[in-house]
Every structure is written in C-alpha cells, then in structure tokens.
Write a protein that holds these residues in place. Structure first.
Motif, PDB file in Angstrom:
ATOM      1  N   PHE A 186      -9.784  12.134  -1.438  1.00  0.00           N
ATOM      2  CA  PHE A 186      -8.679  13.023  -1.780  1.00  0.00           C
ATOM      3  C   PHE A 186      -7.411  12.184  -1.716  1.00  0.00           C
ATOM      4  O   PHE A 186      -7.157  11.532  -0.706  1.00  0.00           O
ATOM      5  N   GLN A 187      -6.647  12.172  -2.794  1.00  0.00           N
ATOM      6  CA  GLN A 187      -5.388  11.436  -2.798  1.00  0.00           C
ATOM      7  C   GLN A 187      -4.226  12.413  -2.634  1.00  0.00           C
ATOM      8  O   GLN A 187      -4.027  13.286  -3.474  1.00  0.00           O
ATOM      9  N   LEU A 188      -3.487  12.245  -1.565  1.00  0.00           N
ATOM     10  CA  LEU A 188      -2.332  13.105  -1.359  1.00  0.00           C
ATOM     11  C   LEU A 188      -1.275  12.879  -2.430  1.00  0.00           C
ATOM     12  O   LEU A 188      -0.533  13.799  -2.779  1.00  0.00           O
ATOM     13  N   ASP A 189      -1.220  11.663  -2.962  1.00  0.00           N
ATOM     14  CA  ASP A 189      -0.280  11.357  -4.043  1.00  0.00           C
ATOM     15  C   ASP A 189      -0.858  10.238  -4.900  1.00  0.00           C
ATOM     16  O   ASP A 189      -0.620   9.055  -4.643  1.00  0.00           O
ATOM     17  N   GLY A 190      -1.603  10.634  -5.917  1.00  0.00           N
ATOM     18  CA  GLY A 190      -2.213   9.657  -6.803  1.00  0.00           C
ATOM     19  C   GLY A 190      -1.236   9.028  -7.776  1.00  0.00           C
ATOM     20  O   GLY A 190      -1.594   8.106  -8.511  1.00  0.00           O
ATOM     21  N   ALA A 191       0.021   9.503  -7.775  1.00  0.00           N
ATOM     22  CA  ALA A 191       1.024   8.971  -8.698  1.00  0.00           C
ATOM     23  C   ALA A 191       1.702   7.708  -8.169  1.00  0.00           C
ATOM     24  O   ALA A 191       2.465   7.068  -8.897  1.00  0.00           O
ATOM     25  N   ILE A 192       1.435   7.359  -6.924  1.00  0.00           N
ATOM     26  CA  ILE A 192       2.030   6.144  -6.369  1.00  0.00           C
ATOM     27  C   ILE A 192       1.494   4.937  -7.133  1.00  0.00           C
ATOM     28  O   ILE A 192       0.289   4.841  -7.388  1.00  0.00           O
ATOM     29  N   PRO A 193       2.361   4.002  -7.522  1.00  0.00           N
ATOM     30  CA  PRO A 193       1.907   2.832  -8.291  1.00  0.00           C
ATOM     31  C   PRO A 193       0.940   1.972  -7.482  1.00  0.00           C
ATOM     32  O   PRO A 193       0.937   2.023  -6.247  1.00  0.00           O
ATOM     33  N   PRO A 194       0.129   1.170  -8.165  1.00  0.00           N
ATOM     34  CA  PRO A 194      -0.873   0.347  -7.473  1.00  0.00           C
ATOM     35  C   PRO A 194      -0.282  -0.538  -6.390  1.00  0.00           C
ATOM     36  O   PRO A 194      -0.936  -0.804  -5.371  1.00  0.00           O
ATOM     37  N   GLY A 195       0.943  -1.024  -6.571  1.00  0.00           N
ATOM     38  CA  GLY A 195       1.550  -1.886  -5.572  1.00  0.00           C
ATOM     39  C   GLY A 195       2.155  -1.152  -4.394  1.00  0.00           C
ATOM     40  O   GLY A 195       2.634  -1.772  -3.440  1.00  0.00           O
ATOM     41  N   GLY A 196       2.151   0.188  -4.441  1.00  0.00           N
ATOM     42  CA  GLY A 196       2.707   0.974  -3.351  1.00  0.00           C
ATOM     43  C   GLY A 196       4.223   1.077  -3.411  1.00  0.00           C
ATOM     44  O   GLY A 196       4.871   0.508  -4.299  1.00  0.00           O
ATOM     45  N   VAL A 197       4.774   1.808  -2.468  1.00  0.00           N
ATOM     46  CA  VAL A 197       6.228   1.977  -2.364  1.00  0.00           C
ATOM     47  C   VAL A 197       6.630   1.842  -0.902  1.00  0.00           C
ATOM     48  O   VAL A 197       5.799   1.943   0.003  1.00  0.00           O
ATOM     49  N   ALA A 198       7.929   1.617  -0.658  1.00  0.00           N
ATOM     50  CA  ALA A 198       8.417   1.486   0.715  1.00  0.00           C
ATOM     51  C   ALA A 198       8.154   2.787   1.486  1.00  0.00           C
ATOM     52  O   ALA A 198       8.536   3.871   1.037  1.00  0.00           O
ATOM     53  N   TYR A 199       7.521   2.667   2.644  1.00  0.00           N
ATOM     54  CA  TYR A 199       7.068   3.839   3.387  1.00  0.00           C
ATOM     55  C   TYR A 199       8.221   4.736   3.833  1.00  0.00           C
ATOM     56  O   TYR A 199       8.199   5.959   3.617  1.00  0.00           O
TER      57      TYR A 199
END
Length: 221
Positions: free
Chosen positions: A43-56
């Motif tokens: 289950f992805q809480l936010d599948g829209a996050i880019p593959p490289g991630g974002v600052a937490y």
C-alpha cells in the motif's frame, strides 16, 4: 492445529504500520494454539512521490502544517512514547528523505517468495525510522535485501528493471477496491478486517474469532 491466514496491508513509511507489526507479533504469542500465516501486502500512502524522493521535513510540513494544531508533532510525540514498549525506536527528526516506496514493496514481495517477508518488512521499517536510510535508493534496498537473506546482487539487477512493478501496483489497487483506505489493515481469512495499530489483545481476539468462523473447504459439496 487451527490455521488463520492474515493479510497485512501496510506501507514502510507508515509509523503506525511498524507499531502494528510489532503488536501483531505480540498478538500471535498470546494465542500459541492457533497457527497463523502472515502475508505482507503493498500500500503506497503517496505513490505520486518521484522515484528520487523528496525532503522529509518539507513534505510533512506541507502535508500536516506546522501551526498550533500541528498534527504531525502530536502524532510524532505519541509514537515516540509508544515505540519503546513495543521494542522499536522512532527517530523522526533525522529522517532525510520521504521516498517513493514502490521498489521497497517489490523487495518485500521477493522476500515473501522465500519466506522472508516478515524479516524484510521489519528491516525496511527500521532502516527508515531508526537508521535514517533512503529506502527509495536501489543500492540501499539491495544491501538491506542481502541482510535479510536475499541475494543482494540479484535484487540489484532486478531493481534496474520493472520486474513485478505492475504486479505490486495491481495488488495495491485490489485492496483499495476492497475498501482499504488507511494502514495498517489486518484482513483475517479474507472474511473481516481490523484497521489501525490495535493493541495485541485486540488482534489476538481477532485471531480467535477468525479461527472460530467456518473455513472454506474445497471438498465441500
């Protein structure tokens, strides 16, 4: 011995999921007379996050805000207090990246195929919340996969492909269509669900309930 099958729908970046997994481990110990089979579902809480991630910190501030009613701060304090009793440590302040978790779910899928799903799920949660590793980074995932018993080189090669990516997404959508909107969600024998990081005693009662219900019987005519 009666057996109960439990699908645990969860996401690695969900702190309640790690707490729920520990409660689940304690719950099973309360009913040793009932055998349980645990299957870890994506289950992805936010599948829209880019593959490289974002600052937490930026991500959480945008999601929860930072005003007087800062929900993230209250949640964080509650979890940091509840964690030690479950044998886990949440260290939110040092998490650098909010990753996309699709690849982490692929690793859990592969681990589960070798009866290492529980070990992989536990290691990935610890890596994110306690070790502050970027579990969206294929190199990190390969290393962690090796730590739990998978072949790190094979995992590294697979992560360079789309192997099982669609299968993970399809599985996630299946549970969303069933009505899963939040995680963790424990589904017992495909018959009923318990949502949230409920106490071990609650989950143990659910195991007993599932064991008492009529089971599907392929020989039934």
């Amino acid at each position: 011995m009666t057996q109960v099958s439990v699908d645990i729908v969860s996401d690695i970046v969900c702190p309640w999921c790690w707490l729920g997994l520990r409660y689940w481990d304690q719950a099973r110990a309360l009913v040793p007379e009932i055998q349980t089979e645990t299957l870890y579902r994506p289950f992805q809480l936010d599948g829209a996050i880019p593959p490289g991630g974002v600052a937490y910190k930026d991500y959480m501030k945008k999601k929860f805000g930072d005003g007087p009613d800062d929900r993230f701060k209250m949640m964080r304090e509650h979890l940091e207090q509840a964690g030690p009793a479950a044998g886990i440590t949440f260290r939110f302040s040092g998490i650098p990246v909010r990753p996309n978790t699709l690849n982490a779910h692929r690793v859990i899928r592969w681990a589960q195929g070798q009866d290492l799903g529980e070990a992989a799920s536990e290691r990935l949660h610890k890596a994110f919340f306690d070790d502050h590793l970027d579990i969206g980074d294929p190199a990190v995932l390969s290393q962690l996969a090796g730590e739990v018993g998978l072949d790190a080189d094979i995992v590294a090669s697979l992560l360079q492909t789309d192997q099982d990516s669609q299968a993970v997404l399809d599985e996630e959508q299946f549970y969303r269509r069933l009505g899963v909107q939040g995680v963790p969600c424990f589904i017992f024998n495909g018959q009923f669900a318990v949502s949230g990081a409920e106490a071990p005693e609650v989950l143990a009662d659910a195991i007993r309930q599932a064991a008492s219900l009529p089971q599907d019987n392929d020989d039934a005519g």
